[in-house]
Design a protein around this motif. Structure first.
Motif, PDB file in Angstrom:
ATOM      1  N   UNK A 148       0.879  -1.170   0.000  1.00  0.00           N
ATOM      2  CA  UNK A 148       0.000   0.000   0.000  1.00  0.00           C
ATOM      3  C   UNK A 148       0.913   1.216   0.000  1.00  0.00           C
TER       4      UNK A 148
ATOM      5  N   UNK B  81      -0.239  12.370  -0.653  1.00  0.00           N
ATOM      6  CA  UNK B  81      -1.241  13.346  -1.093  1.00  0.00           C
ATOM      7  C   UNK B  81      -0.611  14.276  -2.114  1.00  0.00           C
TER       8      UNK B  81
ATOM      9  N   UNK C 262       3.484   2.024  -7.975  1.00  0.00           N
ATOM     10  CA  UNK C 262       2.627   0.923  -8.427  1.00  0.00           C
ATOM     11  C   UNK C 262       3.253   0.193  -9.618  1.00  0.00           C
TER      12      UNK C 262
ATOM     13  N   UNK D 165      -1.702  -1.069  -3.824  1.00  0.00           N
ATOM     14  CA  UNK D 165      -2.910  -0.271  -3.633  1.00  0.00           C
ATOM     15  C   UNK D 165      -2.502   1.145  -3.272  1.00  0.00           C
ATOM     16  N   UNK D 166      -3.041   2.121  -3.997  1.00  0.00           N
ATOM     17  CA  UNK D 166      -2.856   3.511  -3.572  1.00  0.00           C
ATOM     18  C   UNK D 166      -3.918   3.764  -2.517  1.00  0.00           C
ATOM     19  N   UNK D 167      -3.485   4.021  -1.297  1.00  0.00           N
ATOM     20  CA  UNK D 167      -4.438   4.146  -0.194  1.00  0.00           C
ATOM     21  C   UNK D 167      -5.426   5.280  -0.451  1.00  0.00           C
ATOM     22  N   UNK D 168      -6.640   5.097   0.013  1.00  0.00           N
ATOM     23  CA  UNK D 168      -7.623   6.176   0.053  1.00  0.00           C
ATOM     24  C   UNK D 168      -7.661   6.620   1.516  1.00  0.00           C
TER      25      UNK D 168
ATOM     26  N   UNK E  98      -9.043   8.768   3.197  1.00  0.00           N
ATOM     27  CA  UNK E  98     -10.309   9.138   3.847  1.00  0.00           C
ATOM     28  C   UNK E  98     -11.008   7.921   4.449  1.00  0.00           C
ATOM     29  N   UNK E  99     -10.706   6.719   3.969  1.00  0.00           N
ATOM     30  CA  UNK E  99     -11.271   5.525   4.609  1.00  0.00           C
ATOM     31  C   UNK E  99     -10.849   5.505   6.079  1.00  0.00           C
TER      32      UNK E  99
ATOM     33  N   UNK F 112      -9.517   8.259   7.802  1.00  0.00           N
ATOM     34  CA  UNK F 112      -9.712   9.511   8.544  1.00  0.00           C
ATOM     35  C   UNK F 112     -11.173   9.953   8.575  1.00  0.00           C
ATOM     36  N   UNK F 113     -11.824  10.005   7.419  1.00  0.00           N
ATOM     37  CA  UNK F 113     -13.211  10.489   7.389  1.00  0.00           C
ATOM     38  C   UNK F 113     -14.164   9.418   7.915  1.00  0.00           C
TER      39      UNK F 113
ATOM     40  N   UNK G 196      -3.181  12.808   7.412  1.00  0.00           N
ATOM     41  CA  UNK G 196      -3.932  11.681   6.868  1.00  0.00           C
ATOM     42  C   UNK G 196      -3.011  10.504   6.592  1.00  0.00           C
TER      43      UNK G 196
ATOM     44  N   UNK H 175      -0.404  18.224 -13.102  1.00  0.00           N
ATOM     45  CA  UNK H 175      -0.504  18.850 -11.778  1.00  0.00           C
ATOM     46  C   UNK H 175       0.329  20.147 -11.736  1.00  0.00           C
TER      47      UNK H 175
ATOM     48  N   UNK I 265      -1.075  23.990 -11.269  1.00  0.00           N
ATOM     49  CA  UNK I 265      -0.635  24.824 -10.150  1.00  0.00           C
ATOM     50  C   UNK I 265       0.034  26.108 -10.627  1.00  0.00           C
TER      51      UNK I 265
ATOM     52  N   UNK J 178      -4.511  28.286  -0.168  1.00  0.00           N
ATOM     53  CA  UNK J 178      -5.120  26.959  -0.357  1.00  0.00           C
ATOM     54  C   UNK J 178      -6.589  26.953  -0.004  1.00  0.00           C
TER      55      UNK J 178
END
Lengths: 338, 338
Positions: free
Chosen positions: B42, B46, B57, B69-72, B74-75, B77-78, B101, B222, B226, B338
């Motif tokens: 994993x 961010x 990957x 797996x690229x972690x999500x 928010x699973x 934290x949120x 996070x 990206x 920016x 931001x």
């Protein structure tokens, strides 16, 4: 009526029949998964199916505590390498059941002893035949080149799968209400006709979600790109929090997917920020208390459990993308050369 | 000279010192990984670090046969849920070492007995302290708000890690040439000044890669978003193959990342298609045989192994984004709220 409009409208009936037809089968699949006790899951799909895979990451992560990898099929096909999948549950998403790159991942997983499940719309397809287990979408082949009903059918199949894995009574009950919730969502989509002309000359949009509805942001922006042939980009609320909100200038149209649920406080913060930037906010929500942040609001029916809200929210996005394409003068059913 | 220009130019020296300083440490980390024998990996980061995670990957998948797996986050934290990580190698990417996070994912993984590695620029940071192992980037804090040198340092650290895991002599040799390759890439970046004015009034772009350089497409788009504050979207060559190329109309600027390697035949097909659509192609490549497809070409030095090419190709993208921002009249070192 165009094919796509017809197919958008078919969704409640398709979900209803899917819930009934596969209810026994999915229990067998869930039993096999519990027995196999995978260390992790891999989900593989292309295009719209890849967005369904993203939903699987949240769904299986949050409800079944399974870490999910979205496969990079080119590792298998372009580079000819097999990552270790012997302890993985590998789920293939492909309505046709014939996506070559997806088949390669499933073939590799089977050869290694991983547990494979395909979710397709054709029981005779390669993927239906080659995987250990199969769930049939039953949505019928899309005559439009734009995938709509296959997406919500995939999400429903995944929601059924996680419900069968967790065997949670509340989840079964929530699923039973899903066809009605989607039908009521669809009835609300028509409100879009009241204001869609305002966006006739838009040439770019952003779509923002968080958590369960981050995949919805991907899928809605995908639909807008395909149908309206403009640039539309998906963002996580977290991306905007970490600086990317700087691209949003006055009048920039942002679709915010904000159904009631855990990310709501974060999304309200974001809406406040977008308002300060004088962005143009189109908000998909059931929470009318946040309507003052929205230039235009697309209402969701009340009492949708958050984990099922992506199946409703995307319907508004599909309808918006279609109506916006029509307003822009595009023929929505013309085949666009790939 | 602006901070960002200075930091872009520091990259060869940073990579050189990273290769030397962490060469022993990374062998210890690799030994621990082989001993732990993870079922999967994993990677969590961010923003720019998430793009480095995408590189991981491909790198770990192709060379170490590890599904990633690229972690999500928010699973965790949120939603406050912990997916099972007891058999996982969990890698945190955060230059500051303080991304909340990301820390939550590492804390959860440690508590479950997963093997954790943090890659940061601060040995005293939370993430450096809490993970089982740590690799130090040594790139120095970016004074620009735009991440450049931390990205190539992260990619280099990951390339060192996979080399130590596979213990491949050719890979060690290739790594030793990396600082020189990046320096020669940088020397070639200045050619961008000869034509960048042409894009002064661009308001959207697409960036396309495949395989190892799909993450590069994410990172370059990206940077453009920016720095230039325009819409820039990343695509896999496979997305374009499956219909999304329809957004490309005459004159649409597309950056194609096409270093020599396995995806080249696919990318040549794509360039042909883009030429037929009269798109405006900016091509990053070492293969001058494809220069006739390009309106403008940014040359890579010859003989870059494909797996290391993302570290070179992104440098051209950084430089292009910076010069385009200057051409557009943006102050590249101003802090954007931001």
């Amino acid at each position: 009526m165009s094919y796509i409009e017809k197919e958008i409208e078919e969704q409640p009936a398709i979900i209803h029949s899917l819930l009934n037809r596969e209810s026994e089968n999915v229990i067998q699949v869930a039993r096999a998964i519990r027995q196999f006790n995978p260390s992790f899951a891999v989900v593989v799909g292309r295009g719209t199916s890849d967005n369904a895979a993203r939903y699987a990451q949240y769904l299986l992560g949050i409800q079944a505590q399974l870490a999910v990898s979205l496969a990079a099929p080119s590792i298998h096909t372009v580079y000819g390498v097999q990552p270790k999948l012997s302890r993985a549950l590998v789920i293939a998403l492909s309505p046709s059941g014939e996506a070559d790159e997806v088949s390669q991942v499933i073939a590799d997983a089977r050869a290694q002893g991983g547990l494979t499940l395909s979710i397709t719309d054709d029981p005779n397809s390669s993927l239906a035949q080659m995987a250990d287990y199969h769930l049939l979408l039953g949505c019928g082949k899309e005559k439009s080149i734009i995938a709509t009903k296959s997406y919500t059918a995939q999400l429903t199949a995944l929601a059924m799968l996680v419900t069968a894995i967790t065997d949670n009574r509340d989840s079964y009950e929530a699923l039973a209400h899903l066809p009605d919730l989607v039908a009521r969502t669809l009835a609300g989509s028509e409100s879009i006709l009241g204001w869609v002309q305002r966006y006739r000359y838009v040439d770019q949009m952003a779509v923002v979600g968080r958590g369960y509805n981050y995949p919805t942001a991907f899928e809605i922006s995908h639909k807008i790109r395909e149908l309206c042939q403009i640039t539309a980009e998906e963002y996580s609320e977290a991306d905007f929090r970490h600086g990317q909100v700087s691209i949003i200038k006055q009048g920039f149209p942002v679709i915010v997917i904000a159904p009631s649920g855990k990310p709501m406080p974060l999304l309200v913060d974001l809406l406040r920020n977008l308002n300060q930037r004088h962005a143009e906010c189109i908000v998909i929500t059931d929470d009318l208390d946040i309507s003052h942040y929205a230039q235009n609001l697309i209402a969701l029916p009340p009492n949708i459990p958050e984990w099922l809200s992506p199946i409703c929210a995307v319907v508004h996005g599909q309808y918006l993308a279609m109506q916006l394409a029509l307003a822009m003068g595009h023929e929505v059913d013309v085949v666009v050369e790939g």
